[in-house]
Each structure stands twice: as structure tokens, then as C-alpha cells.
Design a protein around this motif. Structure first.
Motif, PDB file in Angstrom:
ATOM      1  N   ALA A   1       0.864 -10.646 -16.056  1.00 54.21           N
ATOM      2  CA  ALA A   1       2.139 -10.533 -15.339  1.00 54.21           C
ATOM      3  C   ALA A   1       3.225  -9.991 -16.263  1.00 54.21           C
ATOM      4  O   ALA A   1       4.039  -9.154 -15.872  1.00 54.21           O
ATOM      5  N   LEU A   2       3.213 -10.456 -17.508  1.00 51.32           N
ATOM      6  CA  LEU A   2       4.213 -10.008 -18.485  1.00 51.32           C
ATOM      7  C   LEU A   2       4.044  -8.520 -18.787  1.00 51.32           C
ATOM      8  O   LEU A   2       5.025  -7.781 -18.877  1.00 51.32           O
ATOM      9  N   LEU A   3       2.785  -8.094 -18.925  1.00 47.26           N
ATOM     10  CA  LEU A   3       2.519  -6.673 -19.207  1.00 47.26           C
ATOM     11  C   LEU A   3       2.962  -5.807 -18.030  1.00 47.26           C
ATOM     12  O   LEU A   3       3.340  -4.658 -18.206  1.00 47.26           O
ATOM     13  N   LEU A   4       2.924  -6.370 -16.821  1.00 44.10           N
ATOM     14  CA  LEU A   4       3.377  -5.636 -15.634  1.00 44.10           C
ATOM     15  C   LEU A   4       4.888  -5.770 -15.458  1.00 44.10           C
ATOM     16  O   LEU A   4       5.428  -5.428 -14.410  1.00 44.10           O
ATOM     17  N   ARG A   5       5.550  -6.339 -16.476  1.00 46.94           N
ATOM     18  CA  ARG A   5       7.005  -6.496 -16.497  1.00 46.94           C
ATOM     19  C   ARG A   5       7.544  -7.393 -15.396  1.00 46.94           C
ATOM     20  O   ARG A   5       8.625  -7.160 -14.844  1.00 46.94           O
ATOM     21  N   ALA A   6       6.787  -8.422 -15.061  1.00 46.83           N
ATOM     22  CA  ALA A   6       7.281  -9.401 -14.095  1.00 46.83           C
ATOM     23  C   ALA A   6       8.434 -10.181 -14.722  1.00 46.83           C
ATOM     24  O   ALA A   6       8.466 -10.357 -15.932  1.00 46.83           O
ATOM     25  N   PRO A   7       9.401 -10.627 -13.899  1.00 43.43           N
ATOM     26  CA  PRO A   7      10.492 -11.438 -14.455  1.00 43.43           C
ATOM     27  C   PRO A   7       9.995 -12.797 -14.957  1.00 43.43           C
ATOM     28  O   PRO A   7       8.921 -13.264 -14.562  1.00 43.43           O
ATOM     29  N   PHE A   8      10.809 -13.381 -15.831  1.00 40.12           N
ATOM     30  CA  PHE A   8      10.492 -14.636 -16.517  1.00 40.12           C
ATOM     31  C   PHE A   8       9.893 -15.704 -15.587  1.00 40.12           C
ATOM     32  O   PHE A   8       8.816 -16.234 -15.841  1.00 40.12           O
ATOM     33  N   LEU A   9      10.602 -15.995 -14.513  1.00 43.21           N
ATOM     34  CA  LEU A   9      10.156 -17.083 -13.636  1.00 43.21           C
ATOM     35  C   LEU A   9       8.829 -16.779 -12.963  1.00 43.21           C
ATOM     36  O   LEU A   9       8.004 -17.662 -12.752  1.00 43.21           O
ATOM     37  N   LEU A  10       8.616 -15.506 -12.618  1.00 42.99           N
ATOM     38  CA  LEU A  10       7.367 -15.117 -11.964  1.00 42.99           C
ATOM     39  C   LEU A  10       6.193 -15.290 -12.926  1.00 42.99           C
ATOM     40  O   LEU A  10       5.109 -15.731 -12.527  1.00 42.99           O
ATOM     41  N   VAL A  11       6.412 -14.973 -14.204  1.00 41.55           N
ATOM     42  CA  VAL A  11       5.359 -15.135 -15.214  1.00 41.55           C
ATOM     43  C   VAL A  11       4.899 -16.595 -15.246  1.00 41.55           C
ATOM     44  O   VAL A  11       3.699 -16.899 -15.228  1.00 41.55           O
ATOM     45  N   VAL A  12       5.871 -17.500 -15.243  1.00 40.41           N
ATOM     46  CA  VAL A  12       5.538 -18.927 -15.287  1.00 40.41           C
ATOM     47  C   VAL A  12       4.859 -19.359 -13.987  1.00 40.41           C
ATOM     48  O   VAL A  12       3.852 -20.088 -14.006  1.00 40.41           O
ATOM     49  N   ALA A  13       5.374 -18.875 -12.861  1.00 38.89           N
ATOM     50  CA  ALA A  13       4.809 -19.259 -11.562  1.00 38.89           C
ATOM     51  C   ALA A  13       3.358 -18.795 -11.429  1.00 38.89           C
ATOM     52  O   ALA A  13       2.505 -19.525 -10.915  1.00 38.89           O
ATOM     53  N   VAL A  14       3.067 -17.589 -11.904  1.00 38.43           N
ATOM     54  CA  VAL A  14       1.706 -17.056 -11.826  1.00 38.43           C
ATOM     55  C   VAL A  14       0.754 -17.948 -12.619  1.00 38.43           C
ATOM     56  O   VAL A  14      -0.346 -18.294 -12.163  1.00 38.43           O
ATOM     57  N   ALA A  15       1.184 -18.364 -13.821  1.00 37.19           N
ATOM     58  CA  ALA A  15       0.333 -19.219 -14.658  1.00 37.19           C
ATOM     59  C   ALA A  15       0.020 -20.532 -13.948  1.00 37.19           C
ATOM     60  O   ALA A  15      -1.125 -20.994 -13.928  1.00 37.19           O
ATOM     61  N   VAL A  16       1.049 -21.121 -13.344  1.00 38.56           N
ATOM     62  CA  VAL A  16       0.871 -22.402 -12.653  1.00 38.56           C
ATOM     63  C   VAL A  16      -0.064 -22.229 -11.454  1.00 38.56           C
ATOM     64  O   VAL A  16      -1.016 -23.002 -11.263  1.00 38.56           O
ATOM     65  N   ALA A  17       0.172 -21.179 -10.660  1.00 38.78           N
ATOM     66  CA  ALA A  17      -0.620 -20.968  -9.445  1.00 38.78           C
ATOM     67  C   ALA A  17      -2.088 -20.705  -9.781  1.00 38.78           C
ATOM     68  O   ALA A  17      -2.988 -21.279  -9.162  1.00 38.78           O
ATOM     69  N   VAL A  18      -2.332 -19.855 -10.778  1.00 42.12           N
ATOM     70  CA  VAL A  18      -3.722 -19.526 -11.124  1.00 42.12           C
ATOM     71  C   VAL A  18      -4.439 -20.751 -11.692  1.00 42.12           C
ATOM     72  O   VAL A  18      -5.596 -21.031 -11.344  1.00 42.12           O
ATOM     73  N   THR A  19      -3.741 -21.520 -12.534  1.00 39.82           N
ATOM     74  CA  THR A  19      -4.356 -22.731 -13.087  1.00 39.82           C
ATOM     75  C   THR A  19      -4.721 -23.705 -11.967  1.00 39.82           C
ATOM     76  O   THR A  19      -5.830 -24.254 -11.932  1.00 39.82           O
ATOM     77  N   ALA A  20      -3.789 -23.917 -11.047  1.00 37.95           N
ATOM     78  CA  ALA A  20      -4.055 -24.822  -9.924  1.00 37.95           C
ATOM     79  C   ALA A  20      -5.209 -24.292  -9.080  1.00 37.95           C
ATOM     80  O   ALA A  20      -6.087 -25.059  -8.659  1.00 37.95           O
ATOM     81  N   GLY A  21      -5.240 -22.975  -8.862  1.00 34.66           N
ATOM     82  CA  GLY A  21      -6.299 -22.375  -8.055  1.00 34.66           C
ATOM     83  C   GLY A  21      -7.672 -22.577  -8.683  1.00 34.66           C
ATOM     84  O   GLY A  21      -8.622 -22.996  -8.004  1.00 34.66           O
ATOM     85  N   VAL A  22      -7.741 -22.322 -10.001  1.00 29.13           N
ATOM     86  CA  VAL A  22      -9.029 -22.471 -10.686  1.00 29.13           C
ATOM     87  C   VAL A  22      -9.481 -23.937 -10.649  1.00 29.13           C
ATOM     88  O   VAL A  22     -10.657 -24.240 -10.446  1.00 29.13           O
ATOM     89  N   ARG A  23      -8.526 -24.858 -10.814  1.00 35.87           N
ATOM     90  CA  ARG A  23      -8.893 -26.284 -10.765  1.00 35.87           C
ATOM     91  C   ARG A  23      -9.373 -26.675  -9.370  1.00 35.87           C
ATOM     92  O   ARG A  23     -10.340 -27.423  -9.224  1.00 35.87           O
TER      93      ARG A  23
END
Lengths: 256, 102
Positions: B76-98
Motif C-alpha cells: 500500500a505504501l509503495l502505491l502511495r496510499a495515505p497514512f491511515l489507509l496503510v494502517v487500515a490495510v494491514a489490520v484488514a489483511v491480518t484479520a482476514g488471514v486469521r
């Protein structure tokens, strides 16, 4: 004496509304991430009061996340604080550059100091004159401080209401914040080498050393890379021109 | 109690560091070596902290859903997503994998 204006800005004063808009944009966007901090603090076992005290009194995000991470890992309070303080030292360098631009009286400085962080510095240093600088600093500081503290509280309370924060993936918020802070810092080869070496040093020492110590060991990556850089520069100056050429090539590639 | 000690030391220390910067006369810490070290120290620390919180439980190395989440944050960071989106993506993907049993 005010610092010279950065070249992107013309020498003339920007309208107050433009300064306020920029400052609010930064203050709101970053202030909202106090939510992630509240959640992380709660997941690390801190109470509501402890999490809010950190946001109110420390108010420098990376240090707060670092402290909470170290406490969660079972580090003793002093090694945990040492890591957080290390991260906070960069604020002193912001202060050095801001003090001339803001030109606050000695009586105001103790109050302004609390707001000297990455974001307020970025906004303030982009201003061409003292009036805009003070406006940018105040609006960014005020909006960020207010929101950061409100969202910290919301984050802790929300995390407590959710119960198992790990099921919601909220334990990934802390490292993701670090990634988002680190990304823009990695512009040169030296910066990337430092980041890589720091991560490797941490992973190698983590199973061997007591909690908190691996982060401090990893910070040695910074002087190590500086030393290696200096050595290379010295050999380069005493070397044949052909090496200088290749060095320049890699440097340009490294600088994006 | 330990937590309050850590909070106290960090709060006082971080404040003094900020205040010191505003107080010191310009030029005192302008040596290029000091400046470069000050720029590189946070890089080393942030990288180390990212590694610690992604690949360990604090004492042991550990691979779990967080690795996927933080990996997604990097993308997300490499795609230049804003700060909050970067954090949200990490949380969502972690929850999804779990949720998928990861």
C-alpha cells in the motif's frame, strides 16, 4: 534570524487561509491515527489512564508506539524508555531549525516545545516567513494534539469493547504505523542499508538478549553505516578515477 | 508500577529533548556528522521495531498473520496510499488471514 525560504515557495507571503488549510490537512490526517495507538496500547495491556497519559505527556507518535511495544514484550521500564527516547532525539534537531523561523520569546518556548514533532516541523519549515510559520505551527500543533488525544481515548475504549484485539488484526496496526513512518525516510542507499542492517541485527539478537536490548543493539546500524560510508569516501578520494565513476553510478541509482 | 515508571521517564525525556532543541543556539549541533547520525538513528530504530513487531512475540521469532498484514502495508505504501489507509490495510489483511485460519 529566520531560515531562508525553501526554493519551491516564492518569497511572498502565502494567504492565511492556504496555510491553515495545509496545517489542518496534516493535523487531521495524522491526529486520527491516535486511534491505532489507543488500540495498540490496550492490546499491550496498558490501562485507559496509562494510554491517555502517554498521548498527553509524550506526544510523539513513534516513541509512544516503541514504548508500548517494548512494554508488551516484557522489557524493563528503563530499556523500554531508552528506545522511545532514542526515537525522540530527532525532535531536538527539528527544534534547532524551527527556533529561528518561529522566533518565540523565551517565555513561550517551554509551551511551544511540546508540539515540536515531525508533522508540525514539516508544515512550519515549508513557510517562507515568520507570520506563516507561526500560524502553520499553531494550527498543526493544536489540531493534531486535540485529535491525537481524543482518538487515543476512543481507541483504548474501543479495543476494550472489542475484547480480543488480535482476532480483529489490530496487533498489526503498530508495525504498520512504523512502516508508514519509515517509508518516506528511505531515499538514499545509506538509509536503506541502515534500515536493512537494523532489522537484521534485531532479528539475530532477539532470541539471545533480554527484551528491549535488541532494539538498542539494532540502533548501532546507524553509526555502522556512517562509518562504512566515511571509509568508502576516504578510499574513493585516494583512488583512481575509474572507481569514482562507478561510485557515482551506484549513488545516482540509489538516490531514486 | 513498572509501566508508570516507563511512562514518566519517557515523558520527561521526550519533553526535555524537544525543549533543548528550541533552546540551543543555532549552529551548535550543525556538524554534518551529527546531523547525519540524527537522520539515520530513527531509520535504524523504526526498521528494528517493525521487524520486532512483525516477526516476533517479543521473545521468540514467530511467523503469523501479521506478516501478511505488514506485507500488505508495504505494498500500500509503495502505491502511495495515505497514512491511515496503510494502517487500515494491514489490520484488514491480518484479520482476514486469521479468519481463514492463518
Amino acid at each position: 534570524m529566520p531560515s531562508p525560504a525553501p526554493p519551491v515557495h516564492p518569497a511572498k507571503t502565502p494567504p492565511r487561509s492556504a496555510v491553515v488549510r495545509d496545517a489542518l490537512g496534516v493535523g487531521v490526517a495524522v491526529g486520527l491515527s491516535g486511534f491505532a495507538f489507543g488500540v495498540t496500547a490496550s492490546g499491550a495491556g496498558l490501562t485507559v489512564l496509562q494510554a491517555c497519559a502517554l498521548s498527553l505527556l509524550v506526544f510523539t507518535g513513534a516513541s509512544q508506539f516503541a514504548l508500548v511495544g517494548a512494554l508488551a514484550a516484557g522489557g524493563n521500564p528503563f530499556t523500554a524508555a531508552a528506545g522511545a527516547l532514542f526515537l525522540g532525539t530527532r525532535n531536538a534537531f527539528y527544534g534547532l531549525r524551527l527556533s529561528g523561523l518561529l522566533g518565540y520569546r523565551a517565555a513561550v518556548k517551554p509551551f511551544a516545545a511540546h508540539w515540536v514533532i515531525d508533522e508540525t516541523s514539516a508544515v512550519t519549515l515549508a513557510q517562507p516567513d515568520r507570520r506563516s510559520a507561526r500560524l502553520g505551527f499553531t494550527v498543526t500543533g493544536l489540531s493534531l494534539y486535540a485529535l491525537w488525544n481524543l482518538t487515543t481515548l476512543a481507541g483504548v475504549l474501543g479495543a476494550e469493547a472489542l475484547g480480543d484485539t488480535e482476532a480483529w488484526g489490530l496487533d498489526a496496526a503498530g508495525p504498520a504505523v512504523f512502516v508508514a513512518l519509515l517509508g518516506p525516510m528511505l531515499k538514499t542507499t545509506a538509509e536503506r542499508a541502515t534500515a536493512g542492517l537494523g532489522a537484521v541485527l534485531l532479528l539475530v539478537t532477539l532470541p539471545l538478549l533480554p527484551a528491549g536490548a535488541p532494539v538498542l543493539v539494532a540502533s548501532l546500524a546507524a553509526p555502522a553505516v556512517l562509518w562504512a560510508d566515511g571509509r568508502r569516501a576516504r578510499t574513493r578520494t585516494g583512488d583512481a578515477p575509474s572507481t569514482t565513476e562507478t561510485e557515482n553510478g551506484t549513488r545516482e541509482a540509489g538516490a531514486r | 508500577m513498572n509501566v508508570w515508571i516507563a511512562i514518566g521517564v519517557t515523558a520527561v525525556g521526550c519533553y526535555l529533548v524537544k525543549y533543548l532543541g528550541l533552546l540551543v543556539p543555532a549552529g551548535a549541533l550543525e556538524r554534518p556528522l551529527v546531523q547525519r547520525l540524527a537522520a539515520l538513528l530513527p531509520v535504524a530504530l523504526l526498521a528494528a521495531l517493525t521487524a520486532q513487531e512483525t516477526f516476533s512475540d517479543g521473545h521468540h521469532l514467530l511467523l503469523d498473520a501479521r506478516v501478511a498484514g505488514v506485507g500488505a502495508a508495504v505494498v500500500a505504501l509503495l502505491l502511495r496510499a495515505p497514512f491511515l489507509l496503510v494502517v487500515a490495510v494491514a489490520v484488514a489483511v491480518t484479520a482476514g488471514v486469521r479468519a481463514l485460519g492463518g
